[in-house]
Each structure stands twice: as C-alpha cells, then as structure tokens.
Design an enzyme around this catalytic site. Sequence first.
Site, PDB file in Angstrom:
ATOM      1  N   ASP A  13       0.856  -1.181   0.000  1.00  0.00           N
ATOM      2  CA  ASP A  13       0.000   0.000   0.000  1.00  0.00           C
ATOM      3  C   ASP A  13       0.896   1.237   0.000  1.00  0.00           C
ATOM      4  O   ASP A  13       1.646   1.432  -0.936  1.00  0.00           O
ATOM      5  CB  ASP A  13      -0.978  -0.013   1.163  1.00  0.00           C
ATOM      6  CG  ASP A  13      -2.180   0.898   0.918  1.00  0.00           C
ATOM      7  OD1 ASP A  13      -2.295   1.467  -0.190  1.00  0.00           O
ATOM      8  OD2 ASP A  13      -3.017   1.069   1.805  1.00  0.00           O
ATOM      9  N   GLU A  16       5.051   5.689   1.531  1.00  0.00           N
ATOM     10  CA  GLU A  16       5.497   7.055   1.739  1.00  0.00           C
ATOM     11  C   GLU A  16       5.341   7.416   3.209  1.00  0.00           C
ATOM     12  O   GLU A  16       4.637   6.752   3.953  1.00  0.00           O
ATOM     13  CB  GLU A  16       4.696   8.035   0.871  1.00  0.00           C
ATOM     14  CG  GLU A  16       3.275   8.263   1.327  1.00  0.00           C
ATOM     15  CD  GLU A  16       2.285   7.234   0.803  1.00  0.00           C
ATOM     16  OE1 GLU A  16       1.090   7.391   1.075  1.00  0.00           O
ATOM     17  OE2 GLU A  16       2.690   6.256   0.149  1.00  0.00           O
ATOM     18  N   ASP A  93      -5.145   6.377  -3.902  1.00  0.00           N
ATOM     19  CA  ASP A  93      -6.595   6.405  -3.760  1.00  0.00           C
ATOM     20  C   ASP A  93      -7.109   7.735  -4.313  1.00  0.00           C
ATOM     21  O   ASP A  93      -7.174   8.732  -3.597  1.00  0.00           O
ATOM     22  CB  ASP A  93      -6.981   6.235  -2.291  1.00  0.00           C
ATOM     23  CG  ASP A  93      -6.476   4.920  -1.724  1.00  0.00           C
ATOM     24  OD1 ASP A  93      -6.258   3.987  -2.514  1.00  0.00           O
ATOM     25  OD2 ASP A  93      -6.308   4.829  -0.503  1.00  0.00           O
TER      26      ASP A  93
END
Length: 146
Positions: A13, A16, A93
């Site tokens: 996912d 960062e 997203d």
Amino acid sequence: GLLDKGVDALWMDGTEVEVSSAMWNPVDNVRDTKALGRNAMGDFTRYLNPYSLLTTQGTYDGERATGDKRVFTLTRSAWAGAQRTAAASWSGDIYSNWKTFAQQVSGGLNVTITGNPYWTQDTGGFFVSDFPGGEKNPAWRELFER
C-alpha cells in the site's frame, strides 16, 4: 512467514511517509508534508521522497535473501530507482472525476518515462463522492468505462 506460505507478491500500500499533522495546502488541496520541517535524517524537502525507495529496497533485499524467486511489490509510492526494487506503483486512492481521470494519463506517462515500467491507477477512482449512488450512477459508469 508469508513467503513460506506461497505468497508471491506483497502489497505494501503506502510506502510514503504519512504524517497526519502535515499542513493543509488549500491551493493544491493536499497535505504539505514537506512543510513539517525536519525528520531524523534532516530537512523533509531533501529526505521525504527517498523514504519510498529505501522502504521498497528493504523489502526487495529481504525477499531476495530468502531465495531466488522473482520479487514483486505493489506500492502506492515510488521514487527514482524503484525499478531496481521490483516495485510497481499506482497513483493512490484517487477521486472519481474527469479532472483526476485526465491527470492519470499524463501522470502515468511521467512515471514510466523515468524508467519505472510498472505503473497503474485506480480505474474509475477510489473516492466516488462526486457521483451520488456510486457504482449505480450512470455518469460514474461512463467514467469507469472510459
């Protein structure tokens, strides 16, 4: 333990730095993590982006140490050199709207022209707030189809 169970790829996912206290930038409608100043390594403006590279590199090195299997990691973030870590990134997203959809085309080209061959995006968007009824809304279905 996952690799021993037959898992072939990892979905990490976000790789960062996520800092919920980042300053909100109303011009770009994003949180400005670089405005936080410093982290343990130094100034965020210098050390923010390499975080993704080092995270995917650590995963790559760890998987390679377990054997000769091909490594593949899906991650929301990548940086220069990520192609050598077998990282496939995606745009994150995103919002379901035509402006964001158009930005995906140029964004994907920009990523792949850097030598990172694996890139994808959330087709049709992740946040569907612009389309009441979500997937049942004919306007969203058109966006998703295109």
